[in-house]
Design a protein around this motif. Structure first.
Motif, short mmCIF file in Angstrom:
data_model
loop_
_atom_site.label_atom_id
_atom_site.label_comp_id
_atom_site.label_asym_id
_atom_site.label_seq_id
_atom_site.Cartn_x
_atom_site.Cartn_y
_atom_site.Cartn_z
N GLU A 274 0.83 -1.21 0.00
CA GLU A 274 0.00 0.00 0.00
C GLU A 274 0.86 1.26 0.00
N LEU A 275 1.99 1.22 0.72
CA LEU A 275 2.90 2.37 0.80
C LEU A 275 3.86 2.43 -0.39
N GLU A 276 3.74 1.48 -1.31
CA GLU A 276 4.61 1.39 -2.48
C GLU A 276 6.07 1.23 -2.09
N LEU A 277 6.27 0.44 -1.05
CA LEU A 277 7.63 0.10 -0.60
C LEU A 277 7.98 -1.34 -0.90
N LEU A 278 6.97 -2.20 -1.03
CA LEU A 278 7.19 -3.61 -1.30
C LEU A 278 6.65 -4.00 -2.67
N ASP A 279 7.28 -4.99 -3.25
CA ASP A 279 6.84 -5.53 -4.54
C ASP A 279 5.49 -6.23 -4.35
N PRO A 280 4.48 -5.89 -5.12
CA PRO A 280 3.17 -6.56 -5.00
C PRO A 280 3.25 -8.08 -5.17
N LYS A 281 4.32 -8.57 -5.80
CA LYS A 281 4.46 -10.02 -5.97
C LYS A 281 4.59 -10.75 -4.64
N LEU A 282 4.98 -10.03 -3.58
CA LEU A 282 5.09 -10.68 -2.27
C LEU A 282 3.74 -11.17 -1.78
N GLY A 371 12.89 -7.66 -2.17
CA GLY A 371 11.45 -7.61 -1.98
C GLY A 371 10.84 -6.24 -2.18
N THR A 372 11.65 -5.25 -2.53
CA THR A 372 11.14 -3.89 -2.73
C THR A 372 10.88 -3.64 -4.21
N LEU A 373 10.37 -2.46 -4.52
CA LEU A 373 10.07 -2.12 -5.91
C LEU A 373 11.33 -1.90 -6.74
N ARG A 374 12.44 -1.58 -6.09
CA ARG A 374 13.71 -1.39 -6.77
C ARG A 374 14.75 -2.32 -6.14
N PRO A 375 14.69 -3.60 -6.50
CA PRO A 375 15.57 -4.57 -5.84
C PRO A 375 17.01 -4.52 -6.36
N GLN A 376 17.72 -3.42 -6.04
CA GLN A 376 19.14 -3.35 -6.38
C GLN A 376 19.89 -4.12 -5.31
N LEU A 377 20.23 -5.36 -5.61
CA LEU A 377 20.75 -6.29 -4.61
C LEU A 377 22.25 -6.48 -4.70
N SER A 378 22.85 -6.01 -5.78
CA SER A 378 24.28 -6.24 -5.99
C SER A 378 25.13 -5.28 -5.16
N SER A 379 26.32 -5.73 -4.82
CA SER A 379 27.17 -4.97 -3.92
C SER A 379 28.16 -4.07 -4.64
N CYS A 380 28.75 -4.58 -5.71
CA CYS A 380 29.91 -3.91 -6.28
C CYS A 380 29.80 -3.76 -7.79
N TYR A 381 30.28 -2.63 -8.27
CA TYR A 381 30.31 -2.36 -9.70
C TYR A 381 31.70 -1.89 -10.08
N LEU A 382 32.24 -2.46 -11.14
CA LEU A 382 33.57 -2.09 -11.63
C LEU A 382 33.44 -1.53 -13.04
N THR A 383 34.06 -0.39 -13.27
CA THR A 383 33.96 0.25 -14.57
C THR A 383 35.34 0.64 -15.08
N THR A 384 35.46 0.73 -16.39
CA THR A 384 36.64 1.29 -17.03
C THR A 384 36.25 2.61 -17.69
N VAL A 385 37.01 3.65 -17.39
CA VAL A 385 36.72 4.97 -17.91
C VAL A 385 37.52 5.17 -19.20
N PRO A 386 36.86 5.51 -20.31
CA PRO A 386 37.58 5.67 -21.59
C PRO A 386 38.28 7.02 -21.68
N ASP A 387 39.13 7.16 -22.70
CA ASP A 387 39.91 8.37 -22.87
C ASP A 387 39.26 9.34 -23.86
N ASP A 388 38.03 9.72 -23.57
CA ASP A 388 37.38 10.78 -24.34
C ASP A 388 36.37 11.46 -23.44
#
Length: 977
Positions: A274-282, A371-388
């Motif tokens: 109801e508060l739009e904090l949880l995924d309705p699929k629960l 279980g939320t509407l935005r389930p960003q569950l991953s811990s770490c992100y690695l990126t390579t920055v290009p030269d432009d």
């Protein structure tokens, strides 16, 4: 759960009726049919035991006749005869069994003594019964008087609606009794009496709870078990807040919560949706079934620090009202991770049981968002920055989006051209990488992780980059502030060739990546050959933009800045790549925020993603101090499944992250509670036994994790880029050490390669079934989830045995419960010992009355020689396909110690190191035994030329000063959150 002095190991007392009744049910369950049972005065029923009659009658005889040898023989014979007669009498009366009252037994004893002519003994026994009856009556009167006095008619409580009601002492006593139930050496009456002194007429309900909590928490330093009592008292506040918000109840005691949890779950899910904090699929789960599976008694496993951390930062809330309770929280995470399972209800219960038992804990982003509407569950992100320019600001935008949803970032900045490089588009010269790092720093500050913790990013740069010297100074407090990054972590990405030049005291050349872009993607012998080629071009004048330095001088500056500012960390490019299972699919260009992730990245195409969780090793050590392999196998199997599920459920704010994660499916299963496990096994951290323990426990975790991922591949399919990987060739992490040795040169590596398990069969299994995940293991810092579960973080040694820990939830007294238990066993734990520990900053080394074996067992982090930390990490590293967040502790730090420690880390085959926790020589006196000798660094027996190489080309000592490196109790340190 927890220590031997904790809740589950306590012995029931005779004063607690509830615990007597629990004992009664156990006793009756074991009572054979036809057995006589006895009703005690408190109403409980126990089996008839004639040995207790024998003890009572013997005491009566001894009181009359004394304890001479002759009397003892007669008494023994007479008592045996009388007890047999008494027992025979009851058996004649109740041949099929029955129930008698304790008073009937005592009447029969009197009668038997009189019939036997033992009139003096009978008289003494009668007087004894009368005296005890009188004492019981007095106690009952005192209890009635106390209860009458406890009504406190002068104290009224102000409720939320402003009304005043009398203080409910009966409920207060219940709350305190439940909080202390089963805890050894915890006095509920002391908590209650002291808390009552702080109450007043018109006190709020919340302030009553605060008084109880504050009273209990002040006692933690005297007895660690008070932390569990404090947490249980805090739970009363949490229950009231959540249950009222959900409309389930006004409040509830711990016992009432056992039933209420089942009713709370559906109300919670409905309100969250109801508060739009949880995924309705629960709502599609069988909430009745899941509610019935909740184990409310597990609320009592929390330490105060653990529960307060959950309340402050993890529980879902609306307008600052937390409406999650601990077991609801774990069930929400479990449901979120099981949402795509075929039998999602069974899997949710399986996942819940693993989390709520503290056997395993998911990483913070998973706990935040499952279980939320935005389930960003991953811990770490690695990126390579290009030269432009477009790519650079695109990478910074990616940082912002990933940080928003609680991701930690590792950026590879090596491709960006150096200061003075030619810019063809404008016919000008570059300002180098540093100004862009300043923008990345400010972005991390501006976009924090969902308002729950600071944005966290680490920039990596290879040691041959022409801007490396300025990069080393990014965290200095002096100089041009426009070229400083005070909030961003930094790390050196060090090639093996540089380390060889340091060992051999040779020159090192710095280049702009604009002139030698292919160095970025090369490692091992291929890098060395190409690097030599560019050095020749520079020598021939064909590369104008370069700089020659003495390798040892640059190494000295790296260590000096590390000591002074805590950055940049030192990580090793070649060991990360040469031992990577994914060599066929790309290059590892950096690690992550915490230096345990080693995954491929490619600018514009792949942002590497890792999903973390940690086995609580302490929970898998049995009472004999041995690793419970069967339990560990069950834990790891479920944990790997949960981690693999994260990949498909995860919310990806950047499409290149989704592409990479779906293609390779890496996960990082780690461990925490290593120090607790050592305590349970009776092993000192600074010992060969601890190194062996690190080896065998990590071997078991590795074996089970690889096996679990292979089984998932058989069930769900191999990861897309499997073919061509080391896995597909039957090369496991242990085997990849040989690849590193061959490429680096065997004279530059010494790493144990022994094994105890059947790895041949596992190799065949992997080749047959494949792998579900490109990477399976990584040891993260676990600082916060270790707080939640009440164990030592990650693979760290004990920081101090008694200290105050500060984090975003406040200040908490932390005392080593294992030390307290051992000292109590030897009669050494008292207020004097507490004061001594405070004076010596948590160290036992200078406390004379502490035995030597305990001094060895309870050395703190700065009292453990760094070589033990490095050697244990080396043994673990042979089993891990990624890396470890390895903090190094050095007391009496100077240039030589730092040099030897970090050379040894490379020589022992480590992939990365993390924070340097250093105490300068001038600041170690009170926390060490012998300043200058304790925590000395040694090469640890390096052979094949390694020892000689380590002794050469030592840098000059770093100036002795208190380091500004992140401290363990720094509330702003992202590594501690």
């Amino acid at each position: 759960m927890h220590t031997e002095s904790g809740r589950s190991q306590s012995v029931p007392t005779n004063t607690d009726t509830t615990r007597d009744q629990a004992s009664e049910s156990t006793s009756l369950a074991a009572t054979a049919p036809g057995q006589i049972r006895v009703i005690k005065r408190n109403g409980t029923v126990v089996p008839y035991d004639d040995s207790k009659i024998s003890v009572a009658v013997t005491k009566a005889f001894l009181a009359v006749e004394g304890g001479t040898a002759a009397a003892s023989r007669r008494i023994h014979e007479r008592v045996e005869e009388l007890v047999s007669q008494i027992t025979a009498t009851f058996k004649r009366r109740m041949p099929s069994g029955g129930t008698i009252h304790i008073e009937e037994i005592q009447d029969q004893v009197e009668l038997a003594l009189m019939r036997a002519g033992e009139h003096k003994v009978a008289r003494d026994y009668v007087l004894y019964r009368e005296e005890h009856a009188r004492l019981r009556a007095e106690r009952e009167k005192q209890q009635e008087a106390a209860q009458s006095a406890d009504t406190h008619p002068d104290i009224r409580v102000k409720r939320e609606d402003g009304s005043l009601v009398p203080l409910d002492m009966e409920r207060l006593r219940t709350i305190v009794r439940e909080a202390c139930e089963g805890l050894k050496d915890v006095d509920g009456e002391a908590i209650l009496d002291e808390a009552l002194k702080n109450l007043y007429d018109g006190v709020s309900e919340e302030d009553i709870n605060t008084a109880l909590v504050i009273t209990a928490r002040t006692l933690v330093e005297q007895e660690p078990n008070y932390t569990y009592a404090t947490a249980s008292l805090l739970l009363d506040k949490l229950r009231s807040e959540a249950l009222r918000f959900l409309g389930v109840a006004d409040t509830a005691t711990a016992r009432e919560m056992q039933d209420l949890y089942a009713a709370t779950l559906p109300a919670y899910v409905q309100k969250g949706i109801e508060l739009e904090l949880l995924d309705p699929k629960l709502a599609t789960f069988d909430l009745e079934k899941l509610g019935a599976a909740i184990k409310g008694e597990r609320d009592h496993q929390f330490t105060y620090l653990g529960l307060q951390t959950l309340y402050d930062r993890y529980f879902l809330h609306s307008d600052d009202t937390r409406f999650e309770l601990p077991q609801i929280f774990f069930m929400r995470v479990a449901m979120g991770l099981a949402i795509n399972e075929d039998d999602k209800n069974a899997r949710a219960i399986e996942f819940y049981n693993l989390l709520s038992s503290f056997d395993y804990m998911s990483s913070t982003p998973t706990l935040f968002n499952a279980g939320t509407l935005r389930p960003q569950l991953s811990s770490c992100y690695l990126t390579t920055v290009p030269d432009d320019l477009f790519g650079i600001y695109g990478a910074i935008q990616d940082n912002a989006m990933l940080s928003k949803w609680a991701g930690g970032l590792g950026n590879d900045w090596t491709p960006v051209r150096s200061l003075g490089s030619y810019i063809k588009g404008t016919n000008g010269k570059s300002q180098g990488v540093v100004p862009f790092l300043k923008v990345a720093n400010d972005t991390a500050v501006a976009v924090n992780q969902g308002g729950k913790r600071k944005g966290a990013v680490c920039a990596y740069l290879e040691t041959w980059h022409l801007d490396i010297e300025e990069f080393l100074e990014l965290r200095k407090n002096t100089g041009d502030d426009r070229r400083r990054t005070h909030d961003m972590n930094t790390a050196n990405w060090v090639p093996d060739l540089f380390m060889k030049r340091v060992f051999e005291d040779k020159e090192w050349t710095l280049f702009s990546p604009a002139d030698c872009p292919d160095l970025h993607d090369l490692y091992g012998k291929a890098f060395e050959e190409r690097y030599d080629y560019y050095e020749r071009l520079a020598a021939e004048g064909k590369l104008k933009l370069h700089k020659k330095v003495r390798a040892v001088d640059l190494w000295r500056k790296m260590l000096g800045m590390l000591f002074e500012t805590g950055h940049p960390w030192i990580t090793f490019k070649d060991s990360c790549n040469l031992r990577s299972p994914q060599q066929h699919a790309g290059v590892v260009h950096s690690s992550n925020l915490c230096t345990e992730i080693t995954l491929n990245t490619k600018a514009g195409e792949e942002i590497a993603v890792c999903n973390l969780g940690s086995v609580n090793l302490a929970q898998h050590i049995d009472d004999a101090g041995k690793l419970d392999r069967e339990k560990l196998a069950r834990t790891v199997k479920t944990a790997v499944r949960m981690l693999d599920n994260v990949i498909d459920i995860n919310y990806y704010s950047v499409e290149t992250a989704r592409n990479s994660n779906m293609r390779h499916r890496p996960v990082g299963l780690g461990l925490m509670g290593f120090q607790d496990a050592l305590y349970k096994a009776g092993i000192a951290y600074a010992s060969e036994a601890a190194v062996e323990f690190a080896d065998t426990t990590m071997e078991a975790i590795s074996f089970e994790a690889i096996s679990a991922s292979s089984d998932l591949a058989a069930e769900r399919g191999k990861y897309q880029s499997y073919e061509g990987s080391l896995w597909s060739k039957g090369i496991l992490p242990l085997d990849s050490i040989q690849i590193l040795a061959k490429q680096r040169g065997e004279q530059f590596i010494e790493q144990d390669t022994s094994a105890t398990l059947d790895w041949d069969s596992l190799r065949e299994k992997v080749k047959k079934q494949g792998m579900r995940n490109s990477n399976v293991m990584a040891i993260a810092p676990t600082a916060t989830i270790a707080n939640i579960t009440g164990v030592s973080q990650s693979i760290e040694p004990t920081y101090q045995n008694l200290y105050v820990k500060s984090n975003l939830s406040g200040e908490f007294t932390v005392v080593n419960p294992y030390l307290v238990h051992d000292l109590k066993d030897r009669g050494l734990w008292d207020k004097v010992m507490v004061n001594d520990l405070k004076y010596y900053e948590g160290s036992v080394q200078k406390i004379d009355r502490v035995p030597e074996d305990l001094k060895a067992k309870y050395r703190t982090a700065f009292e453990v020689e760094p070589r033990w930390i490095v050697d244990a990490a080396s043994r673990r590293q042979k089993w891990i396909d990624q890396a470890q967040s390895l903090n190094l502790y050095i007391a009496g730090a100077d240039g030589r110690k730092l040099d030897l420690t970090y050379r040894m880390a490379w020589y022992r085959g480590l992939k990365t190191t993390y924070y340097l926790r250093a105490l300068a020589a001038t600041s170690t006196e009170k926390s060490t035994v012998n300043t200058g000798t304790l925590n000395a660094v040694s090469a640890g027996g390096a052979t094949s030329g390694g020892a000689a190489a380590m002794s050469e080309a030592q840098p000059e000592p770093v100036p002795a000063a208190v380091p500004k490196a992140c401290s363990l109790d720094d509330p702003d340190c992202e590594a501690c959150q």
